[in-house]
Design a protein around this motif. Structure first.
Motif, PDB file in Angstrom:
ATOM      1  N   ILE A 267       9.921 -18.156   7.123  1.00  0.00           N
ATOM      2  CA  ILE A 267       9.706 -16.984   6.271  1.00  0.00           C
ATOM      3  C   ILE A 267       8.988 -15.945   7.115  1.00  0.00           C
ATOM      4  CG2 ILE A 267       8.557 -16.032   4.224  1.00  0.00           C
ATOM      5  CD1 ILE A 267      10.743 -17.928   3.437  1.00  0.00           C
ATOM      6  N   TYR A 268       9.480 -14.714   7.088  1.00  0.00           N
ATOM      7  CA  TYR A 268       8.825 -13.636   7.822  1.00  0.00           C
ATOM      8  C   TYR A 268       8.448 -12.521   6.856  1.00  0.00           C
ATOM      9  CZ  TYR A 268       9.430 -15.273  12.601  1.00  0.00           C
ATOM     10  OH  TYR A 268       9.335 -15.979  13.764  1.00  0.00           O
ATOM     11  N   TYR A 269       7.183 -12.147   6.904  1.00  0.00           N
ATOM     12  CA  TYR A 269       6.679 -11.004   6.136  1.00  0.00           C
ATOM     13  C   TYR A 269       6.928  -9.760   6.984  1.00  0.00           C
ATOM     14  CZ  TYR A 269       3.207  -7.973   3.829  1.00  0.00           C
ATOM     15  OH  TYR A 269       2.565  -6.934   3.181  1.00  0.00           O
ATOM     16  N   CYS A 270       7.858  -8.925   6.540  1.00  0.00           N
ATOM     17  CA  CYS A 270       8.216  -7.720   7.283  1.00  0.00           C
ATOM     18  C   CYS A 270       7.788  -6.489   6.502  1.00  0.00           C
ATOM     19  CB  CYS A 270       9.723  -7.659   7.525  1.00  0.00           C
ATOM     20  SG  CYS A 270      10.380  -9.019   8.524  1.00  0.00           S
ATOM     21  N   HIS A 271       7.314  -5.478   7.221  1.00  0.00           N
ATOM     22  CA  HIS A 271       6.939  -4.251   6.527  1.00  0.00           C
ATOM     23  C   HIS A 271       7.241  -3.026   7.377  1.00  0.00           C
ATOM     24  CE1 HIS A 271       2.773  -4.134   8.526  1.00  0.00           C
ATOM     25  NE2 HIS A 271       3.236  -5.313   8.822  1.00  0.00           N
ATOM     26  N   TYR A 272       7.741  -2.046   6.679  1.00  0.00           N
ATOM     27  CA  TYR A 272       8.026  -0.746   7.277  1.00  0.00           C
ATOM     28  C   TYR A 272       6.974   0.215   6.750  1.00  0.00           C
ATOM     29  CZ  TYR A 272      10.181   3.865   7.818  1.00  0.00           C
ATOM     30  OH  TYR A 272      10.416   5.182   8.125  1.00  0.00           O
ATOM     31  N   GLN A 273       6.231   0.812   7.650  1.00  0.00           N
ATOM     32  CA  GLN A 273       5.140   1.701   7.235  1.00  0.00           C
ATOM     33  C   GLN A 273       5.360   3.082   7.820  1.00  0.00           C
ATOM     34  OE1 GLN A 273       1.241   0.014   7.580  1.00  0.00           O
ATOM     35  NE2 GLN A 273       0.215   1.982   7.577  1.00  0.00           N
ATOM     36  N   GLU A 274       5.448   4.051   6.936  1.00  0.00           N
ATOM     37  CA  GLU A 274       5.567   5.424   7.388  1.00  0.00           C
ATOM     38  C   GLU A 274       4.220   5.884   7.937  1.00  0.00           C
ATOM     39  OE1 GLU A 274       6.985   7.796   4.186  1.00  0.00           O
ATOM     40  OE2 GLU A 274       8.659   6.475   3.739  1.00  0.00           O
ATOM     41  N   GLY A 275       4.259   6.911   8.736  1.00  0.00           N
ATOM     42  CA  GLY A 275       3.011   7.440   9.274  1.00  0.00           C
ATOM     43  C   GLY A 275       2.960   7.311  10.779  1.00  0.00           C
ATOM     44  N   ASP A 276       1.799   7.578  11.305  1.00  0.00           N
ATOM     45  CA  ASP A 276       1.605   7.660  12.745  1.00  0.00           C
ATOM     46  C   ASP A 276       1.147   6.313  13.299  1.00  0.00           C
ATOM     47  OD1 ASP A 276       1.315   8.565  15.280  1.00  0.00           O
ATOM     48  OD2 ASP A 276      -0.361   9.917  14.892  1.00  0.00           O
ATOM     49  N   ASN A 277       2.066   5.600  13.936  1.00  0.00           N
ATOM     50  CA  ASN A 277       1.744   4.311  14.527  1.00  0.00           C
ATOM     51  C   ASN A 277       2.196   4.301  15.984  1.00  0.00           C
ATOM     52  OD1 ASN A 277       0.910   2.945  11.964  1.00  0.00           O
ATOM     53  ND2 ASN A 277       3.054   3.309  11.444  1.00  0.00           N
ATOM     54  N   ASN A 278       1.352   3.808  16.857  1.00  0.00           N
ATOM     55  CA  ASN A 278       1.685   3.723  18.278  1.00  0.00           C
ATOM     56  C   ASN A 278       1.994   2.281  18.657  1.00  0.00           C
ATOM     57  OD1 ASN A 278       1.236   6.453  18.596  1.00  0.00           O
ATOM     58  ND2 ASN A 278      -0.845   6.217  19.375  1.00  0.00           N
ATOM     59  N   VAL A 279       3.113   2.071  19.342  1.00  0.00           N
ATOM     60  CA  VAL A 279       3.485   0.751  19.845  1.00  0.00           C
ATOM     61  C   VAL A 279       3.136   0.701  21.321  1.00  0.00           C
ATOM     62  CG1 VAL A 279       5.352  -0.908  20.157  1.00  0.00           C
ATOM     63  CG2 VAL A 279       5.353   0.614  18.167  1.00  0.00           C
TER      64      VAL A 279
ATOM     65  N   ILE B  68       0.852  -1.183   0.000  1.00  0.00           N
ATOM     66  CA  ILE B  68       0.000   0.000   0.000  1.00  0.00           C
ATOM     67  C   ILE B  68       0.890   1.236   0.000  1.00  0.00           C
ATOM     68  CG2 ILE B  68      -1.833  -1.197   1.246  1.00  0.00           C
ATOM     69  CD1 ILE B  68      -0.958   0.321   3.760  1.00  0.00           C
ATOM     70  N   LYS B  69       0.280   2.401  -0.205  1.00  0.00           N
ATOM     71  CA  LYS B  69       1.034   3.650  -0.152  1.00  0.00           C
ATOM     72  C   LYS B  69       1.721   3.771   1.198  1.00  0.00           C
ATOM     73  CE  LYS B  69      -1.446   6.752  -3.295  1.00  0.00           C
ATOM     74  NZ  LYS B  69      -2.247   7.996  -3.362  1.00  0.00           N
ATOM     75  N   VAL B  70       2.854   4.442   1.222  1.00  0.00           N
ATOM     76  CA  VAL B  70       3.666   4.718   2.411  1.00  0.00           C
ATOM     77  C   VAL B  70       4.124   3.441   3.117  1.00  0.00           C
ATOM     78  CG1 VAL B  70       2.492   6.916   2.758  1.00  0.00           C
ATOM     79  CG2 VAL B  70       1.747   4.968   4.096  1.00  0.00           C
ATOM     80  N   GLU B  71       4.152   2.303   2.405  1.00  0.00           N
ATOM     81  CA  GLU B  71       4.607   1.062   3.020  1.00  0.00           C
ATOM     82  C   GLU B  71       5.720   0.450   2.179  1.00  0.00           C
ATOM     83  OE1 GLU B  71       2.500  -2.943   4.750  1.00  0.00           O
ATOM     84  OE2 GLU B  71       2.171  -2.492   2.637  1.00  0.00           O
TER      85      GLU B  71
END
Length: 254
Positions: free
Chosen positions: A182-194, A103-106
């Motif tokens: 196998i690991y599906y990894c993704h870096y997503q820009e934007g506002d995310n709270n951990v 998706i966008k920003v990912e």
């Protein structure tokens, strides 16, 4: 972000997750409005035995093995999986998921080795590799089960104030079904709270649960399973989800 009363109604009714028509595996989603001490949520936590999980291959070996949907017949043949078997279906779905357009920003990546995962994490989080040791560059966060039981799905109560973890950037990695790790990894820009959330199950199970709240879901597909569970639409409100113990999040170390 839209905000009106009907969305609050949706989050209230769906957060109890008592809809038995929903696949139990999807009972991990909740809304940001649910982050209250005393809130009860029905949550699915798989209790997989780490010793029985497929291991990572060394990078040199993994790089020599085909990992492409175009080569599915050859891959199934190499693992001796009949084309109509459950194992073949799992391999097919993993390859398809890994090749979906992000998706966008990912930025997304399927790691076939621990080395390739760390390379992706390092690149995504823009961490120097020469001036600082690996251990002080980033850290791994995961869900921890503080008690042992075989119960997968039950009601859990938030019994302490959720802890917000500072994470200006993050990479989330999810295990995928495959003959080796196998690991599906993704870096997503934007506002995310951990968040780390202390949970107690109806049977006394205690879980130190890792969760992420995605503050902007406007770019998500309308078919994302979270919208089915929570009865929401893209961009309605922040959506959160719990991580099983064998998935994890990488963040820059403080």
């Amino acid at each position: 972000m839209k905000n009106n009363n009907k969305h609050n109604d949706h989050s209230s009714s769906s957060s109890s997750h008592m809809n038995h028509n929903i696949n139990p595996l999807l009972m991990v989603f909740f809304t940001i409005n649910d982050l209250k001490v005393g809130k009860k949520l029905s949550i699915y936590f798989p209790k997989r035995d780490p010793s029985k999980s497929p291991p990572f291959l060394p990078k040199e070996k993994a790089d020599q093995i085909s990992f492409s949907f175009k080569q599915l017949p050859q891959i199934l043949s190499s693992f001796h999986f009949p084309s109509n078997s459950p194992q073949a279906q799992a391999v097919k779905e993993t390859l398809q998921q890994c090749e979906l357009k992000p998706i966008k920003v990912e930025t997304k990546f399927c790691a076939t080795s621990m080395e390739s995962m760390l390379d992706f994490v390092r690149t995504s989080l823009i961490i120097p590799t020469k001036s600082s040791p690996l251990s002080s560059s980033f850290k791994l966060l995961k869900t921890s089960h503080l008690t042992k039981s075989n119960v997968h799905l039950q009601n859990y109560t938030i019994f302490d104030t959720p802890e917000l973890i500072s994470a200006p950037k993050l990479v989330a990695c999810h295990t995928m079904p495959y003959p080796y790790a196998i690991y599906y990894c993704h870096y997503q820009e934007g506002d995310n709270n951990v968040l780390k959330i202390a949970l107690e199950g109806e049977n006394g199970d205690r879980v130190d649960a890792l969760a992420i709240c995605h503050m902007d879901t406007s770019q998500w597909s309308p078919t994302h399973p979270s919208f089915q569970v929570l009865k929401l639409q893209p961009g309605d409100m922040p959506i959160c989800h719990f991580f099983p113990a064998d998935d994890f999040v990488w963040i820059p170390a403080p």
